[in-house]
Write a protein that holds these residues in place. Sequence first.
Motif, mmCIF file in Angstrom:
data_model
loop_
_atom_site.group_PDB
_atom_site.id
_atom_site.type_symbol
_atom_site.label_atom_id
_atom_site.label_comp_id
_atom_site.label_asym_id
_atom_site.label_seq_id
_atom_site.Cartn_x
_atom_site.Cartn_y
_atom_site.Cartn_z
ATOM 1 N N UNK A 133 -4.738 2.617 -8.851
ATOM 2 C CA UNK A 133 -5.973 3.212 -8.667
ATOM 3 C C UNK A 133 -6.501 3.485 -6.898
ATOM 4 N N UNK A 134 -5.437 2.702 -6.254
ATOM 5 C CA UNK A 134 -5.667 2.659 -4.744
ATOM 6 C C UNK A 134 -4.670 3.360 -4.226
ATOM 7 N N UNK A 135 -3.774 4.204 -4.982
ATOM 8 C CA UNK A 135 -2.648 4.970 -4.325
ATOM 9 C C UNK A 135 -2.661 6.746 -4.590
ATOM 10 N N UNK A 136 -2.084 7.331 -4.072
ATOM 11 C CA UNK A 136 -1.654 8.609 -4.411
ATOM 12 C C UNK A 136 -0.415 8.997 -5.027
ATOM 13 N N UNK A 137 -0.726 8.773 -6.393
ATOM 14 C CA UNK A 137 0.117 8.849 -7.317
ATOM 15 C C UNK A 137 1.512 10.207 -7.247
ATOM 16 N N UNK A 138 0.659 11.194 -6.822
ATOM 17 C CA UNK A 138 1.520 12.524 -6.502
ATOM 18 C C UNK A 138 2.450 12.338 -5.438
ATOM 19 N N UNK A 139 2.174 11.606 -4.591
ATOM 20 C CA UNK A 139 3.043 11.363 -3.494
ATOM 21 C C UNK A 139 4.223 10.571 -4.076
ATOM 22 N N UNK A 140 3.732 9.470 -4.835
ATOM 23 C CA UNK A 140 5.065 8.380 -5.313
ATOM 24 C C UNK A 140 5.866 9.327 -6.301
ATOM 25 N N UNK A 141 5.293 10.207 -6.948
ATOM 26 C CA UNK A 141 6.080 10.805 -8.148
ATOM 27 C C UNK A 141 6.949 11.632 -7.355
ATOM 28 N N UNK A 142 6.933 11.798 -6.153
ATOM 29 C CA UNK A 142 8.111 12.876 -5.503
ATOM 30 C C UNK A 142 9.177 11.834 -4.857
ATOM 31 N N UNK A 170 0.823 -1.112 -0.028
ATOM 32 C CA UNK A 170 0.000 0.005 0.051
ATOM 33 C C UNK A 170 0.687 1.168 -0.164
ATOM 34 N N UNK A 171 0.078 2.436 0.178
ATOM 35 C CA UNK A 171 0.834 3.903 0.245
ATOM 36 C C UNK A 171 1.849 3.974 1.030
ATOM 37 N N UNK A 172 1.856 3.425 2.230
ATOM 38 C CA UNK A 172 2.736 3.466 3.194
ATOM 39 C C UNK A 172 4.197 2.948 2.885
ATOM 40 N N UNK A 173 3.757 1.546 2.490
ATOM 41 C CA UNK A 173 5.089 0.935 2.163
ATOM 42 C C UNK A 173 5.676 1.342 0.974
ATOM 43 N N UNK A 174 5.045 1.727 0.042
ATOM 44 C CA UNK A 174 5.492 2.272 -1.117
ATOM 45 C C UNK A 174 6.114 3.605 -0.986
ATOM 46 N N UNK A 175 5.580 4.360 -0.148
ATOM 47 C CA UNK A 175 6.212 5.779 0.268
ATOM 48 C C UNK A 175 7.540 5.634 1.066
#
Length: 189
Positions: A118-127, A93-98
Amino acid sequence: RVDALLISGDVYTVRDRPLGAHLRFSAAASRLEEAGIQILIAPGRDFEQDDWSASLTWPANVVCFGERQERIAIGGDNALNATGLGYSGGEPGQRALSRLAPVAGASYNVSMAASDPANLDLDVLARRNFDYWAFGGRQSNYLRPALGPVIAAPGPAQGIGPAETGPRGVYLVNLPASHIANAQFVPLA
């Protein structure tokens, strides 16, 4: 020249114990090994290892990421570093990927996970400073516009059931010297 084949998600459904599918994939992987192409897999839910699948062997060029962040270097001089997470009991999920971090000094950094974008905040990951994010999951043919790193999920390469319709294929990703990755969808079926 192709340096690596990245697979985020299932190669086949292990719970069905598809010996024929395993043998065909293993033979194809051997041909890619002869060509010097590395295969990296961020396995999905249906590709989890069990006693049966753990007894099967893969060619040396196949690497399956696990539940903890792993890094694989491809090419000389830190040419490409791939960081990946497998499904292993739950979709990353978002936490692990961040928490994933690129390798300093690498020419290119890619991240792989068996997650549905679709389940992720891609703007956060893009950074997170990766050049390319490769996702698996059930979503079909997603490509985030290149306003930063390319974030792509081709969806399953083949439909498993009649409800899974639409184009099937892969993304051919080019990582040029400019560090602006580009991806082109290549239909397979």
